[in-house]
Design an enzyme around this catalytic site. Sequence first.
Site, mmCIF file in Angstrom:
data_model
loop_
_atom_site.group_PDB
_atom_site.id
_atom_site.type_symbol
_atom_site.label_atom_id
_atom_site.label_comp_id
_atom_site.label_asym_id
_atom_site.label_seq_id
_atom_site.Cartn_x
_atom_site.Cartn_y
_atom_site.Cartn_z
ATOM 1 N N LYS A 94 7.634 -35.561 -52.075
ATOM 2 C CA LYS A 94 6.832 -34.353 -52.458
ATOM 3 C C LYS A 94 6.652 -34.173 -53.961
ATOM 4 C CE LYS A 94 5.628 -30.639 -49.889
ATOM 5 N NZ LYS A 94 5.382 -30.430 -48.703
ATOM 6 N N GLY A 194 3.159 -14.869 -43.310
ATOM 7 C CA GLY A 194 2.280 -15.402 -44.302
ATOM 8 C C GLY A 194 1.200 -15.980 -43.661
ATOM 9 N N GLY A 196 -1.691 -17.347 -44.836
ATOM 10 C CA GLY A 196 -2.558 -18.265 -45.643
ATOM 11 C C GLY A 196 -3.258 -19.268 -44.911
ATOM 12 N N HIS A 197 -3.414 -20.377 -45.443
ATOM 13 C CA HIS A 197 -4.324 -21.376 -44.854
ATOM 14 C C HIS A 197 -3.771 -21.761 -43.358
ATOM 15 C CE1 HIS A 197 -5.216 -22.799 -49.066
ATOM 16 N NE2 HIS A 197 -6.268 -22.766 -48.454
ATOM 17 N N VAL A 198 -2.534 -22.045 -43.158
ATOM 18 C CA VAL A 198 -1.918 -22.159 -41.817
ATOM 19 C C VAL A 198 -1.899 -21.040 -41.038
ATOM 20 C CG1 VAL A 198 -0.014 -23.298 -40.515
ATOM 21 C CG2 VAL A 198 -0.762 -24.189 -42.971
HETATM 22 P P1 NAD Z 1 -0.608 -20.716 -48.384
HETATM 23 O O1 NAD Z 1 -0.427 -20.487 -49.606
HETATM 24 O O2 NAD Z 1 -2.120 -20.865 -47.980
HETATM 25 O O3 NAD Z 1 -0.310 -19.469 -47.636
HETATM 26 C C1 NAD Z 1 0.962 -18.751 -47.730
HETATM 27 C C2 NAD Z 1 0.812 -17.415 -47.457
HETATM 28 O O4 NAD Z 1 2.156 -16.952 -47.441
HETATM 29 C C3 NAD Z 1 -0.005 -16.727 -48.548
HETATM 30 O O5 NAD Z 1 -0.945 -15.833 -47.993
HETATM 31 C C4 NAD Z 1 0.763 -15.895 -49.278
HETATM 32 O O6 NAD Z 1 0.426 -14.648 -49.956
HETATM 33 C C5 NAD Z 1 2.062 -15.732 -48.320
HETATM 34 N N1 NAD Z 1 3.390 -15.363 -48.916
HETATM 35 C C6 NAD Z 1 3.802 -15.834 -49.957
HETATM 36 N N2 NAD Z 1 5.307 -15.247 -49.967
HETATM 37 C C7 NAD Z 1 5.263 -14.310 -49.035
HETATM 38 C C8 NAD Z 1 6.497 -13.546 -48.532
HETATM 39 N N3 NAD Z 1 7.637 -13.498 -49.202
HETATM 40 N N4 NAD Z 1 6.114 -12.709 -47.676
HETATM 41 C C9 NAD Z 1 4.902 -12.799 -46.781
HETATM 42 N N5 NAD Z 1 3.975 -13.626 -47.154
HETATM 43 C C10 NAD Z 1 4.275 -14.434 -48.485
HETATM 44 O O7 NAD Z 1 0.120 -21.976 -47.736
HETATM 45 P P2 NAD Z 1 -0.187 -22.854 -46.417
HETATM 46 O O8 NAD Z 1 -0.991 -23.945 -46.564
HETATM 47 O O9 NAD Z 1 -0.728 -21.758 -45.378
HETATM 48 O O10 NAD Z 1 1.478 -23.283 -45.953
HETATM 49 C C11 NAD Z 1 2.201 -22.226 -45.319
HETATM 50 C C12 NAD Z 1 3.459 -22.982 -45.028
HETATM 51 O O11 NAD Z 1 3.474 -24.144 -44.339
HETATM 52 C C13 NAD Z 1 4.146 -23.420 -46.521
HETATM 53 O O12 NAD Z 1 5.436 -23.354 -46.494
HETATM 54 C C14 NAD Z 1 3.810 -24.903 -46.292
HETATM 55 O O13 NAD Z 1 5.011 -25.663 -47.138
HETATM 56 C C15 NAD Z 1 4.066 -25.246 -44.968
HETATM 57 N N6 NAD Z 1 3.254 -26.312 -44.380
HETATM 58 C C16 NAD Z 1 2.020 -26.357 -44.704
HETATM 59 C C17 NAD Z 1 0.985 -27.291 -44.299
HETATM 60 C C18 NAD Z 1 -0.279 -27.353 -44.678
HETATM 61 O O14 NAD Z 1 -0.908 -28.312 -43.756
HETATM 62 N N7 NAD Z 1 -0.872 -26.680 -45.205
HETATM 63 C C19 NAD Z 1 1.796 -28.591 -43.821
HETATM 64 C C20 NAD Z 1 3.064 -28.378 -43.509
HETATM 65 C C21 NAD Z 1 3.801 -27.304 -43.881
#
Ligand code: NAD
Length: 367
Positions: A94, A194, A196-198
């Site tokens: 990572k 949260g 976001g993307h996921v």
């Molecule tokens: P992202 O940055 O697109 O979304 C994260 C969201 O969480 C954002 O909307 C942000 O505003 C919100 N957020 C941040 N702090 C917060 C809080 N304290 N309370 C509430 N909301 C909060 O990230 P993502 O790509 O959606 O990933 C989300 C999680 O999943 C991360 O921990 C990431 O490591 C994990 N993950 C993602 C993937 C992937 O394919 N994108 C794969 C495995 C794991």
Amino acid sequence: MITEVFTADQLKKESPVFGQLSFNDHEQIVFCQDKDTGLKAIIGVHNTILGPALGGTRMYNYSTEWDALNDVLRLSRGMTYKAAITGLNLGGGKAVIIGDPKVDKTPELMRRFGKFVDTLGGKYYTAEDVGMETSDMDTVREVTPYVTGISESKGGAGNPSPVTAYGVYMGMKASAKFTYGSDELSGKKILVEGIGHVGEELVRLITEEGAKVVISDINEERLNQVHKKYGAEIYRGADVYTEQADIYAPCALGATVNNDTINKLRVKIIAGAANNQLADENIHGAALQEKGIVYAPDFLINAGGIINVFAEIEGYGRDQIITKTENIYNTTLDILHKAKATGLTTNESALSIAEERITNRKKEILG
Ligand code: NAD
């Protein structure tokens, strides 16, 4: 967030690197700095027994460098187990870039970071994580082949997040099957923290199945967008961890299951995308077990993204990506049953299977 788990005071002053609590037999840590672009990054290569280390790059405005180091150490270790339990021939790695992605991220900085990745000669492959976009991976690709998750138009597998969300959905359904006897999510109250993307894609999948979805995020604009799109209710209470629900899906950052939240949680299942949800996996895994909360191990159910990006290295197609991701359902169910039968926590149960795979491969290599 992370400071509360590993404060600087806890770290051994006389051995600040190997003495870190989160240092777990990591093979290599690379500190990268470039004053011209303002790049400060750390690449963590945890284990390459099963294959090259693969894991995303996170850009985040860490409060301290210790927080950044702890994060990369914890995240890279998690990637080793994620790949191992998913049956992928990959190791764990990572990277973190210290800075605010909205302010500090430039193409020059991303290219400089890519050059550091390139110096590892394929020992570490990067991908996107929090604070990154697919277009950033395209920029990194300009200077190194050791990057995955580039745009489909450039021959990549694209944004891994929808596949990650699909895998989380599979793990959530398996957890429901284990807990309620049926994997139907219709009518179940699900709290997604949260979006976001996921998180947003997960909201889409569970809304379509008829779940009663409550969303929470620090980004008000996104809350309104996702509410409008899917009709999910916005959480407006004072403390999201006290909200009663069937399922809590942490999809923001890690360590939200901690000493503070554990006594408040009023849910039956925890199943979400965030990495390292348990602030301390030994303490909080057992605490959830005692409370009778079923925990679907994060590194198991959020593996869809790594399956998706691994396809770029192996050259397999969409059908195989979906089949492998759907298999998260069976693996989750097996692990929940194994944990119940053995008395191990679900996290320990998943770790033991992953570790066994790595140990067996190590024996093969050493002869
Ligand atoms: P992202 O940055 O697109 O979304 C994260 C969201 O969480 C954002 O909307 C942000 O505003 C919100 N957020 C941040 N702090 C917060 C809080 N304290 N309370 C509430 N909301 C909060 O990230 P993502 O790509 O959606 O990933 C989300 C999680 O999943 C991360 O921990 C990431 O490591 C994990 N993950 C993602 C993937 C992937 O394919 N994108 C794969 C495995 C794991």
